[in-house]
Design an enzyme around this catalytic site. Structure first.
Site, PDB file in Angstrom:
ATOM      1  N   HIS A 515       0.842  -1.207   0.000  1.00 37.66           N
ATOM      2  CA  HIS A 515       0.000   0.000   0.000  1.00 37.66           C
ATOM      3  C   HIS A 515       0.874   1.253   0.000  1.00 37.66           C
ATOM      4  O   HIS A 515       0.678   2.155  -0.819  1.00 37.66           O
ATOM      5  CB  HIS A 515      -0.903  -0.048   1.239  1.00 37.66           C
ATOM      6  CG  HIS A 515      -1.710   1.186   1.498  1.00 37.66           C
ATOM      7  ND1 HIS A 515      -3.069   1.254   1.274  1.00 37.66           N
ATOM      8  CD2 HIS A 515      -1.360   2.394   1.985  1.00 37.66           C
ATOM      9  CE1 HIS A 515      -3.508   2.455   1.596  1.00 37.66           C
ATOM     10  NE2 HIS A 515      -2.493   3.169   2.044  1.00 37.66           N
ATOM     11  N   GLU A 516       1.843   1.291   0.887  1.00 33.70           N
ATOM     12  CA  GLU A 516       2.684   2.499   0.981  1.00 33.70           C
ATOM     13  C   GLU A 516       3.556   2.669  -0.263  1.00 33.70           C
ATOM     14  O   GLU A 516       3.746   3.783  -0.738  1.00 33.70           O
ATOM     15  CB  GLU A 516       3.542   2.460   2.253  1.00 33.70           C
ATOM     16  CG  GLU A 516       2.761   2.359   3.569  1.00 33.70           C
ATOM     17  CD  GLU A 516       1.712   3.438   3.777  1.00 33.70           C
ATOM     18  OE1 GLU A 516       1.766   4.484   3.098  1.00 33.70           O
ATOM     19  OE2 GLU A 516       0.801   3.214   4.605  1.00 33.70           O
ATOM     20  N   HIS A 519       1.521   4.153  -3.012  1.00 31.58           N
ATOM     21  CA  HIS A 519       1.274   5.595  -2.878  1.00 31.58           C
ATOM     22  C   HIS A 519       2.245   6.425  -3.732  1.00 31.58           C
ATOM     23  O   HIS A 519       1.911   7.517  -4.168  1.00 31.58           O
ATOM     24  CB  HIS A 519       1.401   6.037  -1.414  1.00 31.58           C
ATOM     25  CG  HIS A 519       0.098   5.981  -0.667  1.00 31.58           C
ATOM     26  ND1 HIS A 519      -1.089   6.430  -1.199  1.00 31.58           N
ATOM     27  CD2 HIS A 519      -0.190   5.557   0.588  1.00 31.58           C
ATOM     28  CE1 HIS A 519      -2.053   6.268  -0.298  1.00 31.58           C
ATOM     29  NE2 HIS A 519      -1.537   5.731   0.784  1.00 31.58           N
ATOM     30  N   GLU A 576      -6.005   6.430  -1.764  1.00 35.17           N
ATOM     31  CA  GLU A 576      -5.969   5.322  -0.808  1.00 35.17           C
ATOM     32  C   GLU A 576      -6.495   4.034  -1.427  1.00 35.17           C
ATOM     33  O   GLU A 576      -5.980   2.946  -1.152  1.00 35.17           O
ATOM     34  CB  GLU A 576      -6.788   5.678   0.445  1.00 35.17           C
ATOM     35  CG  GLU A 576      -6.198   6.817   1.251  1.00 35.17           C
ATOM     36  CD  GLU A 576      -4.790   6.521   1.753  1.00 35.17           C
ATOM     37  OE1 GLU A 576      -4.485   5.344   2.011  1.00 35.17           O
ATOM     38  OE2 GLU A 576      -4.006   7.469   1.868  1.00 35.17           O
ATOM     39  N   ASP A 580      -4.637   0.614  -1.782  1.00 41.33           N
ATOM     40  CA  ASP A 580      -5.172  -0.657  -1.268  1.00 41.33           C
ATOM     41  C   ASP A 580      -5.142  -1.738  -2.348  1.00 41.33           C
ATOM     42  O   ASP A 580      -4.773  -2.889  -2.088  1.00 41.33           O
ATOM     43  CB  ASP A 580      -6.621  -0.470  -0.786  1.00 41.33           C
ATOM     44  CG  ASP A 580      -6.698   0.126   0.622  1.00 41.33           C
ATOM     45  OD1 ASP A 580      -5.646   0.241   1.284  1.00 41.33           O
ATOM     46  OD2 ASP A 580      -7.816   0.477   1.052  1.00 41.33           O
TER      47      ASP A 580
HETATM   48 ZN   LIG Z   1      -2.474   5.213   2.514  1.00 34.96          ZN
END
Ligand SMILES: [Zn+2]
Length: 680
Positions: A515-516, A519, A576, A580
């Site tokens: 997830h990070e 980003h 986000e 995800d």
């Molecule tokens: Zn996030």
């Protein structure tokens, strides 16, 4: 899972209530919230409702505690961390403790718990500032006092702060951002559906003025003034969706031009009093907002602004004053806005403030006791495995042209990670912390931070610095440094669990890592280059191809309905949701690679295959019960989708999910292939 985008107040990683519950006695150690098949409701068909299949029993058995607004895996883990912190705080108050940082932590904590002293003082600690407000005679005075207030954590008119220059990320820049609202978002002022909250807010402001001794009628009139001024500020504020475009919210201006651009706003006086008059330029997030404030300062009499400042002083102090102020503050911000019936126990409220104020001092004590050194090595390995998959995705995606791909890979090559806690803890030893001066401690801690930030404008960025404290159950991506950061607090079950199989770990911390990383390539992150600068390195064709894929994610989440008629904002949550989806997809592949490398690991446990356990683990980390008022607030302000949709949103885009559980076309969980999103 909450990325850090802006370091400005109100725009840093979204703060959510994650902490201990009243359902546990203060001295009872909360259980380790690890992955469990007992959370499942096996009476439900996974193809019909996977969220309740994976976590239905837990959801039934774990209502939101009275002193919380929502409750899920993050909260359960943070609950344990607060419990451990409580022990640290208690032992730090031992008179035998004399050394830094324990003594400072202990004194700060004691000042919060000294309710007798807080009652004795009442609202007297505000008198000096009230006098300053009363003496104002001009807009210039007002801006000078605001500089003083902001440096001590009292808000008003706008937000400001210091962070890496978005277009020159190696140097710190001073930034001004829209702000000045007491309600969670401009929508609360402008939309019909929030009329009840507006009335309650006005009543709350009036009650706070009455605590200052104002007669009821005056207090109500003054509350009306506050609401009307803030409504004007709301009207000139951008929506949260519009704030997501980093390029549209970056405007460099010379300090010299401020007096011409905003003659009534007296920013030069503000900057001089903040010690910032020597810098040549600054970054203004929303010039039209400052223009609006400039106009309002001319239109509205100084008497109105004095009322507004008095309110901000009360608002920024209430939780550190006597019981009457603290309770009134909670009854609005906790009960009305978030539906929370009861306050957290006092020790816990105190722990939050110590963590928020001198968090690296508390964090130092926390990691000394509770962070096993082996965790960092294992975590490094997991990060490398997930990164390998992501790198291959960048090399393989078929919708990128080669020039853009090369730049994407160059950026990826510069990715770095921080795990656990900072190599060097921030030194707060110069701050005076007194055991009987709670509000004073909070003010001095805030001043220390303001000063620390302001003196580094124009100087090189300190890359080793962290933006979350070690016990935090969270993680972030920092676009200007192209780094992902995992505090010690999240490196525990259910996210990171050495007692569990790879499938469960990749389904939890593996997904968080993915997830990070993602980003860095979401709708915002993709606009930063390898050096962490806002710089459009995409060709038009690649940007269009990305947008088309992202639109599928927008459409998917916009269709999710949390309450009748209340939908997820697919644009607000886009970054986000992309993260995800990317996180789930790359963590899944990392698991498959781990299983291929060590085939002995490919075995069912308790009747579930590794693939099934991966998706169960992923859904379980998002199990969440939430109060209705809090749902409404979060759907308005939070860039993250509600837990119940994060628990299934990525899955339904992955054929691997359907295959793992034998879910076929026609099942309610089934998403037609042409609607499925795949970006990375
Ligand atoms: Zn996030």
């Amino acid at each position: 899972m909450y990325e850090l985008k802006w370091l400005l107040p109100g725009l840093a990683a979204i703060g959510v209530l994650v902490a201990a519950g009243q359902s546990f006695a203060a001295d009872a150690e909360p259980p380790v919230p690890r992955f469990s098949l007992d959370y499942m409701d096996r009476s439900i068909d996974p193809g019909t409702d996977f969220y309740h299949y994976a976590a239905g029993n837990w959801l039934k058995q774990n209502p939101v505690p009275a002193d919380k607004s929502r409750w899920g895996a993050f909260n359960e883990l943070q609950q344990r961390n607060w419990f451990l912190i409580h022990q640290i705080l208690d032992s730090a108050t031992n008179p035998a403790v004399t050394s830094y940082p324990a003594r400072m932590v202990g004194d700060f904590y004691r000042s919060a718990l000294d309710t007798q002293r807080r009652e004795e003082l009442g609202l007297k600690p505000l008198q000096n500032d009230l006098n300053k407000i009363a003496r104002l005679t001009s807009a210039k005075d007002l801006l000078q006092l605001l500089a003083d207030f902001h440096s001590r954590g009292i808000g008003g008119l706008f937000n400001d702060g210091v962070s890496p220059d978005e277009k020159n990320s190696s140097v710190y820049a001073y930034e001004i951002w829209q702000g000045g609202l007491g309600l969670p978002d401009r929508d609360y002022y402008l939309k019909d559906e929030f009329s009840k909250q507006r009335i309650a807010y006005s009543n709350h402001v009036a009650k706070m003025f009455q605590l200052l001794g104002e007669p009821e009628a005056d207090a109500e009139t003054n509350a009306g003034t506050v609401l009307s001024l803030e409504t004007e500020l709301a009207k000139i504020s951008k929506s949260r969706v519009d704030l997501r475009d980093p390029i549209a919210n970056y405007h460099k201006m010379t300090v010299d031009s401020l007096a011409t651009n905003y003659p009534e706003l007296h920013l030069n006086a503000y900057l001089a009093d903040s010690g910032l008059d020597a810098m040549p330029d600054l970054v203004v997030g929303q010039p039209e907002f400052l223009a609006g404030v400039d106009r309002l300062l001319l239109e509205r009499p100084l008497a109105d602004w004095k009322i507004y400042l008095r309110w901000n002083l009360l608002h920024g102090s209430a939780q550190y004053l006597n019981n009457a102020a603290e309770t009134e503050n909670f009854s609005f911000y906790g009960t009305v806005l978030s539906g929370q019936p009861a306050q957290e126990p006092r020790w816990q409220r105190a722990a939050r403030v110590v963590d928020g104020g001198i968090g690296e001092a508390l964090g130092q004590l926390y990691v000394e006791k509770y962070y096993p050194p082996a965790a960092r090595a294992r975590m490094n390995e997991l990060v490398e495995n997930v990164k390998d998959v992501f790198g291959d995705r960048l090399r393989k995606v078929d919708w990128m042209t080669e020039g853009t791909r090369a730049k994407a890979l160059a950026k990826f090559g510069r990715f770095s990670q921080k795990i656990g806690y900072p190599d060097k803890f921030r030194d707060y030893s110069s701050i005076t912390i007194l055991p009987d001066d709670y509000l004073g401690n909070v003010r001095r801690v805030t001043m220390f931070e303001s000063h620390r930030e302001f003196v580094r404008v124009g100087k090189p960025v300190e890359r080793a610095e962290w933006h979350m404290t070690p016990p935090t159950v969270n993680a972030y991506f920092n676009p200007s440094q192209n780094e992902i950061v995992f505090p010690a607090g999240i490196l525990q079950p259910p996210f990171f669990d050495v007692t569990m199989d790879d499938a469960v770990n990749y389904g939890a911390i593996g997904v968080v890592i993915g997830h990070e990383i993602t980003h860095g390539y979401d709708d915002q992150g993709r606009k930063y280059d390898a050096d962490g600068n806002l710089n459009d390195w995409w060709t038009d064709a690649d940007a269009t191809a990305f947008e088309a894929r992202a639109q599928k994610v927008v459409d998917q989440y916009s269709a999710y309905e949390i309450l009748p008629g209340v939908h997820v904002n697919g644009r607000l949550t886009l970054g986000e949701n992309i993260a995800d989806l990317g996180g789930a997809s790359v963590a899944y592949e990392a698991l498959e690679r781990a299983l291929a490398k060590d085939p002995a690991k490919r075995k069912s446990i308790d009747g579930f295959t590794p693939e099934q356990r991966f998706f169960l683990s992923l859904s379980q980390i998002w199990r969440t019960n939430c109060r209705e008022a809090e749902m409404v607030r979060l759907i308005t302000v939070d860039v993250h989708s509600p837990g119940q949709f994060r628990a299934i949103g990525p899955h339904v885009n992955m054929q691997e999910f359907y295959d793992a559980f034998g879910i076929k076309q026609g099942a309610p969980m089934w998403r037609p292939v042409e609607l499925r999103a795949k970006i990375w």
